[in-house]
Design a protein around this motif. Structure first.
Motif, mmCIF file in Angstrom:
data_model
loop_
_atom_site.group_PDB
_atom_site.id
_atom_site.type_symbol
_atom_site.label_atom_id
_atom_site.label_comp_id
_atom_site.label_asym_id
_atom_site.label_seq_id
_atom_site.Cartn_x
_atom_site.Cartn_y
_atom_site.Cartn_z
ATOM 1 N N ASP A 119 16.728 17.497 -2.534
ATOM 2 C CA ASP A 119 15.631 17.039 -3.082
ATOM 3 C C ASP A 119 14.821 18.509 -3.631
ATOM 4 N N PRO A 120 14.429 18.373 -4.998
ATOM 5 C CA PRO A 120 14.044 19.613 -5.825
ATOM 6 C C PRO A 120 12.741 20.220 -4.974
ATOM 7 N N ALA A 121 11.896 19.307 -4.422
ATOM 8 C CA ALA A 121 10.788 20.107 -3.438
ATOM 9 C C ALA A 121 11.423 20.967 -2.469
ATOM 10 N N GLY A 122 12.585 20.423 -2.027
ATOM 11 C CA GLY A 122 13.038 21.079 -0.854
ATOM 12 C C GLY A 122 14.162 22.464 -0.835
ATOM 13 N N GLN A 123 14.396 22.374 -2.274
ATOM 14 C CA GLN A 123 15.517 23.344 -2.513
ATOM 15 C C GLN A 123 15.216 24.854 -2.259
ATOM 16 N N ALA A 124 13.870 25.197 -2.575
ATOM 17 C CA ALA A 124 13.475 26.448 -2.377
ATOM 18 C C ALA A 124 13.423 27.001 -0.900
ATOM 19 N N GLY A 125 13.160 26.102 -0.059
ATOM 20 C CA GLY A 125 13.012 26.192 1.452
ATOM 21 C C GLY A 125 14.514 26.300 1.878
ATOM 22 N N PHE A 126 15.458 25.588 1.430
ATOM 23 C CA PHE A 126 16.748 25.657 1.947
ATOM 24 C C PHE A 126 17.410 27.019 1.669
ATOM 25 N N ALA A 127 17.195 27.351 0.431
ATOM 26 C CA ALA A 127 17.671 28.557 -0.262
ATOM 27 C C ALA A 127 17.179 29.764 0.769
ATOM 28 N N ARG A 128 16.121 29.808 1.000
ATOM 29 C CA ARG A 128 15.511 30.896 1.739
ATOM 30 C C ARG A 128 16.034 30.875 3.186
ATOM 31 N N ARG A 129 16.226 29.837 3.810
ATOM 32 C CA ARG A 129 16.586 29.742 5.039
ATOM 33 C C ARG A 129 17.971 30.132 5.153
ATOM 34 N N ALA A 130 18.760 29.440 3.894
ATOM 35 C CA ALA A 130 20.329 29.831 4.345
ATOM 36 C C ALA A 130 20.587 31.199 3.986
ATOM 37 N N VAL A 131 19.807 32.025 3.053
ATOM 38 C CA VAL A 131 20.025 33.242 2.980
ATOM 39 C C VAL A 131 19.688 34.163 4.155
ATOM 40 N N ALA A 132 18.579 33.709 4.709
ATOM 41 C CA ALA A 132 18.093 34.628 6.037
ATOM 42 C C ALA A 132 18.889 34.377 7.025
ATOM 43 N N ASP A 133 19.329 33.280 7.130
ATOM 44 C CA ASP A 133 20.564 32.806 8.232
ATOM 45 C C ASP A 133 22.011 33.571 7.949
ATOM 46 N N LEU A 134 22.369 33.596 6.777
ATOM 47 C CA LEU A 134 23.539 34.338 6.395
ATOM 48 C C LEU A 134 23.250 35.952 6.777
ATOM 49 N N ARG A 135 21.949 36.504 6.586
ATOM 50 C CA ARG A 135 21.901 37.972 6.713
ATOM 51 C C ARG A 135 21.849 38.046 8.099
ATOM 52 N N SER A 136 21.433 37.279 9.092
ATOM 53 C CA SER A 136 21.575 37.449 10.645
ATOM 54 C C SER A 136 22.763 37.017 10.837
ATOM 55 N N ALA A 137 23.631 36.455 10.223
ATOM 56 C CA ALA A 137 25.185 36.312 10.728
ATOM 57 C C ALA A 137 25.977 37.715 10.240
ATOM 58 N N ALA A 138 25.452 38.232 9.097
ATOM 59 C CA ALA A 138 26.226 39.592 8.689
ATOM 60 C C ALA A 138 25.861 40.795 9.575
ATOM 61 N N ALA A 139 24.397 40.577 10.072
ATOM 62 C CA ALA A 139 24.230 41.744 11.118
ATOM 63 C C ALA A 139 24.693 41.423 12.664
ATOM 64 N N ARG A 140 25.332 40.241 12.850
ATOM 65 C CA ARG A 140 26.041 40.025 14.133
ATOM 66 C C ARG A 140 27.345 40.424 14.073
ATOM 67 N N TYR A 141 28.204 40.411 12.747
ATOM 68 C CA TYR A 141 29.510 40.510 12.627
ATOM 69 C C TYR A 141 29.655 41.749 11.379
ATOM 70 N N PRO A 142 29.298 42.916 11.662
ATOM 71 C CA PRO A 142 29.351 43.840 10.496
ATOM 72 C C PRO A 142 30.645 44.299 9.963
ATOM 73 N N ALA A 143 31.678 43.905 10.927
ATOM 74 C CA ALA A 143 32.830 44.336 10.545
ATOM 75 C C ALA A 143 33.764 43.048 9.985
ATOM 76 N N ASP A 144 33.318 42.095 9.725
ATOM 77 C CA ASP A 144 33.879 40.903 9.322
ATOM 78 C C ASP A 144 34.250 40.983 7.670
ATOM 79 N N SER A 145 35.352 41.329 7.303
ATOM 80 C CA SER A 145 35.624 41.155 5.932
ATOM 81 C C SER A 145 35.400 39.820 5.130
ATOM 82 N N ALA A 146 35.611 38.910 5.565
ATOM 83 C CA ALA A 146 35.517 37.384 4.964
ATOM 84 C C ALA A 146 34.176 37.415 4.552
ATOM 85 N N LEU A 147 33.146 37.678 5.720
ATOM 86 C CA LEU A 147 31.569 37.552 5.593
ATOM 87 C C LEU A 147 31.261 38.475 4.392
ATOM 88 N N ARG A 148 31.625 39.529 4.646
ATOM 89 C CA ARG A 148 31.089 40.616 3.545
ATOM 90 C C ARG A 148 31.626 40.013 1.917
#
Length: 234
Positions: A119-148
């Motif tokens: 839904d257009p009204a929810g796209q911005a919220g999903f985008a923000r949460r998804a990127v913040a979640d991905l940054r959290s995963a990147a911090a947990r797995y700094p050596a993972d080449s696929a994630l980088r």
């Protein structure tokens, strides 16, 4: 075993990481027991090299049995590892995609058809949460080449992702409610329950609607039509 007991009692010299590994293998310690041994000797265990990609058989059986509920399993990086027929009908057929593109964040930021299901009204919220979640995963797995590599691809392909990534927000996925726009059955207001498997750092996500609601009726219709493309062709 006697050496292990001395370690538990705080006696004897502090072993190296190599010695801890040898003791763990010799005693066939579980992951939890191995982590406990590391903490006993004051040597915190190293983080896993990357998110687990194998899904437990019991979870796969559960997905198969849920023939009226869209459900899928995602890695910490939001790679879609397993899904049932209803999830394919709701979100698109992941089996038609190369494994490297079966990622919810990649699809949202790079595929207009995938984004249009939000839904257009929810796209911005999903985008923000998804990127913040991905940054959290990147911090947990700094050596993972696929994630980088995933982050680098997103930075190269999406200005919106670059702007959100630069904010350095960190957030872990939570259960939420969202509206999806299906091309056949129309809008669905769904509860998205996200259950975490801490041993594999995987999420099983269920999409449900309250009985008696239009969204519940739409899910029942979706079960009938499946993932068929019912669009009118000229």
């Amino acid at each position: 075993m006697e050496y292990y007991i001395r370690l538990e009692q705080g006696r004897g010299p502090r072993p190296s990481r190599q010695m801890i590994g040898a003791i763990s293998r010799a005693l066939r310690l579980s992951d939890d027991e191995r982590a406990h041994l590391h903490h006993l000797v004051g040597e915190p265990p190293l983080p896993p090299s990357g998110p687990a990609r194998d899904v437990r058989p019991g979870v796969l059986h559960l997905l198969d049995r849920l023939d009226d509920t869209p459900a899928m399993v995602c890695s910490a990086a939001r790679d879609v590892l397993a899904w049932n027929a209803m999830a394919a009908a709701l979100l698109g057929d992941f089996s038609a995609l190369p494994p490297g593109e079966r990622n919810l964040i990649w699809r949202f930021f790079t595929d207009p058809d995938t984004r249009a299901r939000h839904d257009p009204a929810g796209q911005a919220g999903f985008a923000r949460r998804a990127v913040a979640d991905l940054r959290s995963a990147a911090a947990r797995y700094p050596a993972d080449s696929a994630l980088r590599a995933l982050v680098e691809r997103l930075l190269a392909h999406s200005a919106e992702f670059r702007a959100l990534w630069a904010r350095q927000d960190v957030e872990v996925r939570r259960s939420t409610r969202k509206r999806l726009l299906h091309p056949v059955v129309g809008p669905l207001d769904l509860d998205c329950e996200a259950l975490h498997d801490p041993h594999r750092d995987q999420w099983t996500i269920f999409y449900t609607a309250a009985p008696g609601t239009p969204s519940h009726a739409a899910l029942r219709l979706l079960k009938v039509v499946g993932s068929q493309d019912l669009a009118v062709r000229e």
